[in-house]
Design a protein around this motif. Structure first.
Motif, mmCIF file in Angstrom:
data_model
loop_
_atom_site.group_PDB
_atom_site.id
_atom_site.type_symbol
_atom_site.label_atom_id
_atom_site.label_comp_id
_atom_site.label_asym_id
_atom_site.label_seq_id
_atom_site.Cartn_x
_atom_site.Cartn_y
_atom_site.Cartn_z
ATOM 1 N N LYS A 45 31.877 16.917 31.200
ATOM 2 C CA LYS A 45 32.012 15.720 30.356
ATOM 3 C C LYS A 45 33.223 14.897 30.787
ATOM 4 O O LYS A 45 33.163 13.660 30.819
ATOM 5 N N THR A 46 34.318 15.584 31.129
ATOM 6 C CA THR A 46 35.528 14.877 31.566
ATOM 7 C C THR A 46 35.247 14.069 32.824
ATOM 8 O O THR A 46 35.688 12.914 32.945
ATOM 9 N N GLN B 14 32.310 12.848 33.850
ATOM 10 C CA GLN B 14 31.459 11.705 33.525
ATOM 11 C C GLN B 14 32.250 10.589 32.857
ATOM 12 O O GLN B 14 32.021 9.397 33.117
ATOM 13 N N GLN B 15 33.183 10.959 32.014
ATOM 14 C CA GLN B 15 34.021 9.940 31.362
ATOM 15 C C GLN B 15 34.934 9.241 32.364
ATOM 16 O O GLN B 15 35.132 8.025 32.298
ATOM 17 N N GLN C 90 33.639 6.301 34.533
ATOM 18 C CA GLN C 90 33.478 4.981 33.914
ATOM 19 C C GLN C 90 34.587 4.015 34.346
ATOM 20 O O GLN C 90 34.487 2.808 34.099
#
Length: 556
Positions: free
Chosen positions: A232-233, A235-236, A239
């Motif tokens: 998740k880190t 993917q964030q 951005q």
């Protein structure tokens, strides 16, 4: 018949004038006859100007009674603004003399200081006498409720007024274009300011971050969750278009490194300000005046080695350096005096890359040399130490006593050392053919085209803090010097985030010819006499010839 011919000629002239005016109204063309094409706008500037659909008013404060070199800057500014206005009538400008209606020059100067537009104090030579004058080399562009300041004068340490003006003229198009860019286009690209590895506190990067916010969307980002949810880190983090690592001092875990590696592989840009040696000037401010410089391992050696660079845990000792300011005396008798400090190198630029073209020297503190290694990545050394450099291994005891000792020039034989290296290309993953710290879908081994800038000193981005308020990055309050740190970093970010059209304007070379002040003063009286007597002599000769020819004509 004769009258009819005259009427036809007059009619043809009138028709010709009407046709010429119609063509001029519908077809626009300007011809630049200068050798260096100084009045021809670049394609990037024209593109910005074409997108201006609302009135923009530019107020220029460069008006008044100036020495010749600053009159040149004023005239060049006017001619450049005329070019912008000619391409789009929405762009208007006016020149204002800040001192015209206010006799108190110091009060006006303080007002400009408060607005973040410090005036320039210049030396004026007139009739063999020297005096000081204030110049306000600034402009303000306004579109609706948005306002942008435009600096018109470049700061250059040790440069003459002529050299400063010459450098400033070369940057006029860039200064105006970047201001219009801020007004016309909304912020879209995102920058992550990394947190979680003991980076510099917010107060010490505040000025640069505030400047970046005029161009980009800025947010803090931490890798703390890499231990529990690395996917998740990652993917964030993807951005964001660029990350800034400002002087981390805590080692990176393998999870954090893999996240950063895959961010680079996906095309993310990065600005690294790192130190391989832990040493701070503040640690010298003790009764002994000594401290130890120690190697610092951030667990990033294999990370950067794979990308083609290596930071060495040794110190740069450079003769060409910024001074250290030390206090002497007590109470009201305290004095702050500058002393040579060879651990604060002032960089030189080994090439004319757009990021570093026409910028002031960048100040480093306790910098480390960077080795470049052979691989498929293009490497450009942007900044280096001076040829009179000495490398010093660590651990090493640093003492303030060195300010009173003469350096052994003969020992400074290590030559220029790279301090800032730009990497460009398609990177190969650090974890190729290695066990991955965690599993992700479709790990990238060969990355997309991207850029990475490695700077071997975290203090390059660090602004001073005075009375709880951040000062401008690069400004030294006790010496009054302003170094090129802020401009260098801003250019680097603009370059990596694909604002290359604007950055390329900085490479434009313009040659400016100035009068020789000494020769002007020496020959002043001679030319005054010539200017006074020559017209009278010519008038007398003309009168004599006229009378002679007149007499000759009528005597016949």
């Amino acid at each position: 018949m004769k009258n009819q011919n005259i009427y036809k000629i007059v009619l043809l002239w009138l028709v010709g004038i009407v046709v010429i005016n119609l063509l001029a109204a519908n077809y626009f063309e300007r011809i630049d006859l200068t050798r260096d094409q100084r009045y021809t706008l670049s394609s990037a500037a024209k593109e910005i100007v074409s997108d201006v659909d609302s009135p923009i008013v530019i107020k220029v404060f460069l008006e008044g009674n100036f020495p010749s070199e600053f009159r040149r800057l004023r005239n060049e500014t006017q001619q450049m603004l005329e070019e912008f206005s000619a391409y789009n009538s929405n762009i208007k400008f006016t020149f204002i003399n800040p001192l015209e209606q206010n006799d108190n020059a110091e009060a006006t100067a303080q007002n400009f200081y408060r607005q973040g537009m410090p005036p320039a104090r210049i030396s004026v030579q007139e009739n063999g006498k020297s005096s000081e004058a204030l110049v306000f080399p600034w402009a303000v562009a306004t579109m609706g409720d948005k306002t942008v300041q435009i600096p018109l004068l470049q700061n250059k340490l040790g440069a003459t007024d002529e050299e400063r003006v010459s450098s400033s003229v070369q940057q006029l198009e860039y200064a105006v274009a970047i201001a219009l860019n801020k007004l016309v286009y909304p912020r879209e690209k995102k920058i992550a300011v990394m947190r979680g590895n003991e980076e510099l506190p917010d107060a010490h990067i505040a000025d640069f971050i505030k400047t970046l916010q005029e161009y980009y969307l800025i947010a803090p980002f931490t890798l703390d969750s890499a231990a529990v949810n690395p996917q998740k880190t990652l993917q964030q983090l993807k951005q964001y278009d660029l990350i800034i690592e400002a002087k981390p001092t805590e080692s990176y875990t393998e999870n954090e490194k893999y996240i950063l590696d895959q961010y680079v592989m996906s095309g993310g840009k990065s600005l690294w300000l790192l130190e391989a040696v832990a040493m701070e000037t503040d640690s010298l401010l003790n009764p002994s005046g000594t401290a130890f410089a120690l190697p610092q391992d951030l667990n990033l050696g294999d990370f950067f080695f794979s990308y083609g660079v290596r930071l060495n845990p040794v110190l740069i000792n450079d003769i060409y350096s910024a001074p250290i300011v030390l206090a002497s005396g007590q109470g009201n008798n305290t004095r702050f005096n500058p002393y040579p400090w060879f651990y604060s190198p002032l960089t030189s630029s080994p090439n004319d890359h757009p990021i570093i073209n026409n910028i002031e020297a960048v100040k480093f503190e306790y910098a480390n040399p960077i080795d470049t290694l052979e691989n498929n990545i293009e490497k450009t050394i942007l900044l280096s130490s001076s040829p009179q450099t000495r490398l010093e291994g660590t651990p090493r005891k640093i003492s303030l006593d060195m300010v009173s000792r003469q350096p052994d020039i003969a020992s400074y034989t290590d030559g220029e050392q790279p301090l800032a290296v730009l990497l460009e290309g398609k990177f190969t993953s650090v974890y190729k053919n290695r066990i991955k710290p965690f599993e992700i879908e479709n790990p990238i081994v060969k990355g997309r085209e991207t850029e990475m800038l490695i700077i071997s000193d975290g203090d390059v981005i660090k602004n001073k803090v005075q009375r709880g308020k951040p000062l401008e990055l690069g400004f030294e309050p006790y010496t009054g010097n302003t170094y090129g740190n802020k401009e260098f970093l801003l250019n680097a970010v603009n370059y990596m985030l694909d604002d290359k059209g604007l950055i390329d304007i900085r490479s434009k070379e313009i040659s400016i010819a100035f009068l020789d002040d000494q020769k002007t003063a020496d020959e002043r009286e001679k030319w005054q006499v010539i200017n006074l007597l020559l017209p009278l002599v010519l008038l007398g000769v003309f009168a004599f010839v006229f009378n002679y020819l007149r007499k000759k004509k009528y005597l016949k």
